[in-house]
Design a protein around this motif. Sequence first.
Motif, PDB file in Angstrom:
ATOM      1  N   LEU A   1       0.825  -1.207   0.000  1.00  0.00           N
ATOM      2  CA  LEU A   1       0.000   0.000   0.000  1.00  0.00           C
ATOM      3  C   LEU A   1       0.863   1.264   0.000  1.00  0.00           C
ATOM      4  CD1 LEU A   1      -2.815  -0.980   2.541  1.00  0.00           C
ATOM      5  CD2 LEU A   1      -2.981  -0.843   0.044  1.00  0.00           C
ATOM      6  N   THR A   2       2.021   1.178   0.678  1.00  0.00           N
ATOM      7  CA  THR A   2       2.904   2.345   0.744  1.00  0.00           C
ATOM      8  C   THR A   2       3.673   2.545  -0.563  1.00  0.00           C
ATOM      9  OG1 THR A   2       3.191   2.015   3.123  1.00  0.00           O
ATOM     10  CG2 THR A   2       4.799   3.422   2.007  1.00  0.00           C
ATOM     11  N   LYS A   3       4.226   1.465  -1.084  1.00  0.00           N
ATOM     12  CA  LYS A   3       5.072   1.583  -2.281  1.00  0.00           C
ATOM     13  C   LYS A   3       4.270   1.877  -3.531  1.00  0.00           C
ATOM     14  CE  LYS A   3       8.670  -0.766  -4.931  1.00  0.00           C
ATOM     15  NZ  LYS A   3       9.555  -1.950  -5.024  1.00  0.00           N
ATOM     16  N   TYR A   4       3.094   1.249  -3.654  1.00  0.00           N
ATOM     17  CA  TYR A   4       2.337   1.384  -4.906  1.00  0.00           C
ATOM     18  C   TYR A   4       1.083   2.237  -4.737  1.00  0.00           C
ATOM     19  CZ  TYR A   4       5.396  -2.418  -6.313  1.00  0.00           C
ATOM     20  OH  TYR A   4       6.494  -3.189  -6.598  1.00  0.00           O
ATOM     21  N   ARG A   5       1.125   3.152  -3.776  1.00  0.00           N
ATOM     22  CA  ARG A   5      -0.022   4.028  -3.590  1.00  0.00           C
ATOM     23  C   ARG A   5      -0.126   5.003  -4.772  1.00  0.00           C
ATOM     24  NH1 ARG A   5       4.128   5.998  -0.624  1.00  0.00           N
ATOM     25  NH2 ARG A   5       4.523   8.254  -0.661  1.00  0.00           N
ATOM     26  N   ALA A   6      -1.299   5.557  -4.930  1.00  0.00           N
ATOM     27  CA  ALA A   6      -1.538   6.496  -6.043  1.00  0.00           C
ATOM     28  C   ALA A   6      -0.680   7.744  -5.875  1.00  0.00           C
ATOM     29  CB  ALA A   6      -3.020   6.872  -6.083  1.00  0.00           C
ATOM     30  N   SER A   7      -0.137   8.232  -6.987  1.00  0.00           N
ATOM     31  CA  SER A   7       0.712   9.433  -6.963  1.00  0.00           C
ATOM     32  C   SER A   7       0.144  10.485  -7.915  1.00  0.00           C
ATOM     33  CB  SER A   7       2.145   9.075  -7.377  1.00  0.00           C
ATOM     34  OG  SER A   7       2.154   8.524  -8.677  1.00  0.00           O
ATOM     35  N   LYS A   8       0.676  11.695  -7.796  1.00  0.00           N
ATOM     36  CA  LYS A   8       0.191  12.796  -8.639  1.00  0.00           C
ATOM     37  C   LYS A   8       0.949  12.806  -9.967  1.00  0.00           C
ATOM     38  CE  LYS A   8      -1.098  15.653  -4.674  1.00  0.00           C
ATOM     39  NZ  LYS A   8      -0.902  16.948  -3.980  1.00  0.00           N
ATOM     40  N   ALA A   9       0.739  11.766 -10.727  1.00  0.00           N
ATOM     41  CA  ALA A   9       1.399  11.688 -12.037  1.00  0.00           C
ATOM     42  C   ALA A   9       0.566  12.431 -13.072  1.00  0.00           C
ATOM     43  CB  ALA A   9       1.583  10.228 -12.432  1.00  0.00           C
ATOM     44  N   SER A  10       1.212  12.755 -14.204  1.00  0.00           N
ATOM     45  CA  SER A  10       0.510  13.454 -15.277  1.00  0.00           C
ATOM     46  C   SER A  10      -0.549  12.547 -15.893  1.00  0.00           C
ATOM     47  CB  SER A  10       1.507  13.906 -16.348  1.00  0.00           C
ATOM     48  OG  SER A  10       2.196  12.783 -16.871  1.00  0.00           O
ATOM     49  N   ALA A  11      -1.508  13.159 -16.557  1.00  0.00           N
ATOM     50  CA  ALA A  11      -2.633  12.389 -17.101  1.00  0.00           C
ATOM     51  C   ALA A  11      -2.193  11.403 -18.165  1.00  0.00           C
ATOM     52  CB  ALA A  11      -3.678  13.359 -17.661  1.00  0.00           C
ATOM     53  N   ASP A  12      -1.118  11.700 -18.906  1.00  0.00           N
ATOM     54  CA  ASP A  12      -0.679  10.814 -19.983  1.00  0.00           C
ATOM     55  C   ASP A  12       0.377   9.801 -19.529  1.00  0.00           C
ATOM     56  OD1 ASP A  12       1.248  12.659 -19.480  1.00  0.00           O
ATOM     57  OD2 ASP A  12       1.754  13.043 -21.593  1.00  0.00           O
ATOM     58  N   TYR A  13       0.555   9.667 -18.190  1.00  0.00           N
ATOM     59  CA  TYR A  13       1.574   8.745 -17.687  1.00  0.00           C
ATOM     60  C   TYR A  13       1.127   7.301 -17.890  1.00  0.00           C
ATOM     61  CZ  TYR A  13       4.269   5.955 -14.346  1.00  0.00           C
ATOM     62  OH  TYR A  13       5.039   4.984 -13.768  1.00  0.00           O
ATOM     63  N   GLU A  14       2.027   6.459 -18.388  1.00  0.00           N
ATOM     64  CA  GLU A  14       1.774   5.034 -18.557  1.00  0.00           C
ATOM     65  C   GLU A  14       2.829   4.257 -17.777  1.00  0.00           C
ATOM     66  OE1 GLU A  14       1.522   3.722 -22.540  1.00  0.00           O
ATOM     67  OE2 GLU A  14      -0.112   5.108 -23.091  1.00  0.00           O
ATOM     68  N   PRO A  15       2.413   3.405 -16.839  1.00  0.00           N
ATOM     69  CA  PRO A  15       3.388   2.643 -16.056  1.00  0.00           C
ATOM     70  C   PRO A  15       4.132   1.652 -16.942  1.00  0.00           C
ATOM     71  CG  PRO A  15       1.167   1.834 -15.653  1.00  0.00           C
ATOM     72  CD  PRO A  15       1.026   3.069 -16.465  1.00  0.00           C
ATOM     73  N   PRO A  16       5.376   1.381 -16.626  1.00  0.00           N
ATOM     74  CA  PRO A  16       6.160   0.444 -17.441  1.00  0.00           C
ATOM     75  C   PRO A  16       5.598  -0.971 -17.342  1.00  0.00           C
ATOM     76  CG  PRO A  16       7.328   0.947 -15.415  1.00  0.00           C
ATOM     77  CD  PRO A  16       6.149   1.870 -15.467  1.00  0.00           C
ATOM     78  N   HIS A  17       5.698  -1.680 -18.456  1.00  0.00           N
ATOM     79  CA  HIS A  17       5.217  -3.054 -18.487  1.00  0.00           C
ATOM     80  C   HIS A  17       6.242  -3.963 -17.802  1.00  0.00           C
ATOM     81  CE1 HIS A  17       3.306  -6.696 -19.895  1.00  0.00           C
ATOM     82  NE2 HIS A  17       4.478  -7.122 -20.369  1.00  0.00           N
ATOM     83  N   GLU A  18       5.741  -4.824 -16.867  1.00  0.00           N
ATOM     84  CA  GLU A  18       6.636  -5.734 -16.153  1.00  0.00           C
ATOM     85  C   GLU A  18       6.144  -7.163 -16.322  1.00  0.00           C
ATOM     86  OE1 GLU A  18       7.040  -4.621 -12.106  1.00  0.00           O
ATOM     87  OE2 GLU A  18       7.833  -2.609 -12.534  1.00  0.00           O
ATOM     88  N   GLU A  19       7.068  -8.035 -16.672  1.00  0.00           N
ATOM     89  CA  GLU A  19       6.728  -9.449 -16.817  1.00  0.00           C
ATOM     90  C   GLU A  19       6.519 -10.080 -15.438  1.00  0.00           C
ATOM     91  OE1 GLU A  19       6.206 -11.219 -19.454  1.00  0.00           O
ATOM     92  OE2 GLU A  19       6.742  -9.702 -20.972  1.00  0.00           O
ATOM     93  N   GLY A  20       5.697 -11.137 -15.382  1.00  0.00           N
ATOM     94  CA  GLY A  20       5.481 -11.859 -14.129  1.00  0.00           C
ATOM     95  C   GLY A  20       6.744 -12.596 -13.691  1.00  0.00           C
ATOM     96  N   SER A  21       6.861 -12.823 -12.419  1.00  0.00           N
ATOM     97  CA  SER A  21       8.032 -13.501 -11.864  1.00  0.00           C
ATOM     98  C   SER A  21       7.686 -14.955 -11.552  1.00  0.00           C
ATOM     99  CB  SER A  21       8.497 -12.788 -10.590  1.00  0.00           C
ATOM    100  OG  SER A  21       9.495 -13.543  -9.943  1.00  0.00           O
ATOM    101  N   HIS A  22       8.351 -15.872 -12.248  1.00  0.00           N
ATOM    102  CA  HIS A  22       8.130 -17.299 -11.981  1.00  0.00           C
ATOM    103  C   HIS A  22       8.563 -17.666 -10.564  1.00  0.00           C
ATOM    104  CE1 HIS A  22       6.909 -18.210 -16.046  1.00  0.00           C
ATOM    105  NE2 HIS A  22       8.010 -17.625 -16.542  1.00  0.00           N
ATOM    106  N   LEU A  23       9.615 -17.009 -10.084  1.00  0.00           N
ATOM    107  CA  LEU A  23      10.112 -17.297  -8.735  1.00  0.00           C
ATOM    108  C   LEU A  23       9.065 -16.945  -7.674  1.00  0.00           C
ATOM    109  CD1 LEU A  23      12.357 -18.151  -6.817  1.00  0.00           C
ATOM    110  CD2 LEU A  23      13.244 -15.789  -6.919  1.00  0.00           C
ATOM    111  N   LEU A  24       8.446 -15.755  -7.844  1.00  0.00           N
ATOM    112  CA  LEU A  24       7.417 -15.351  -6.888  1.00  0.00           C
ATOM    113  C   LEU A  24       6.205 -16.282  -6.937  1.00  0.00           C
ATOM    114  CD1 LEU A  24       7.418 -11.441  -7.181  1.00  0.00           C
ATOM    115  CD2 LEU A  24       8.211 -12.841  -5.261  1.00  0.00           C
TER     116      LEU A  24
END
Length: 307
Positions: free
Chosen positions: A63-86
Amino acid sequence: MKKKLSLMFVAFGALAVLSGCEPLTIFDPKGPNAKTLSDTIILSIITMAFILLVVYVLLAFMLTKYRASKASADYEPPHEEGSHLLEITWTVIPIIIVAFLAIVTVRTTSTVESQPDGYDNKEPLVIYASSSNWKWHFSYPEQGIETVNYVNIPTDRPIEFKLYSFGPITSFWIPQLAGQKYAMSDMLTTIHLAADEVGSFMGRNSNFNGRGFAEMEFEAQTMTQKDFDKWASDVKTKEKPLTKEKFDELLKAEHVGRSSYSSTHLEFSPAPMEHSEHMKMGNMDHSEMNHGEHSDSQENSEATHSH
């Protein structure tokens, strides 16, 4: 938010008050089998508390690390592949936890279903504990006596309670001495225990069976072997014998007080067969039936052949 916190405080306060009304006697064992069960319950609670702690820590971190931030409207988060280890980790960990608790439970069950450790070389005292309506009958074949709604047992000697019921299913339970075991009308079940200390302990029916369930309690008093022998001798010499008429009267009554008798109802109303004997009878009947069918078939075959 304040409302939720208020409700939580009320809930915890009620829990604290209710827990003070009746001590959690299961965590104050006075015998080896009860100690085994108590240790298993405590271990399970610690395991589950650790799991909850880890989950809540991870929840707070996410909740702390991935909480909502004041990013610009056109911001797109980077694509991350799933972790087989996790994925493997959060699949294997629950399996390990369940396997661990299962092994502990099986070992505990095996231990309490046999004579307590340290009492292997001692002859157990057998007591038949039967229930009717909302009362308990305790028959001592070795001493030839019977009690109602209380049971006395010697310390430092293994005890075998043979359980059955004259009515609906009940559950025999003395929290500080042993676990629970069902008492049924058509077979005997056995519960093993031993008492390490002299004292008075509450026993009860832990299986809801009607309007008198809450009052279906009895006292289990532990005493030295010398005191137990004296008590049994006093009952045998001073109390009246238990007649069939009196026993039928007890069975019909819903609630009665404590009483003692210089004989047992086992003389005219024996306990049901043990489960193993039922199985033997069932196998015998099945074998006899097959034998009869085989004989009939053979006779029919011979008759057809002669014709």
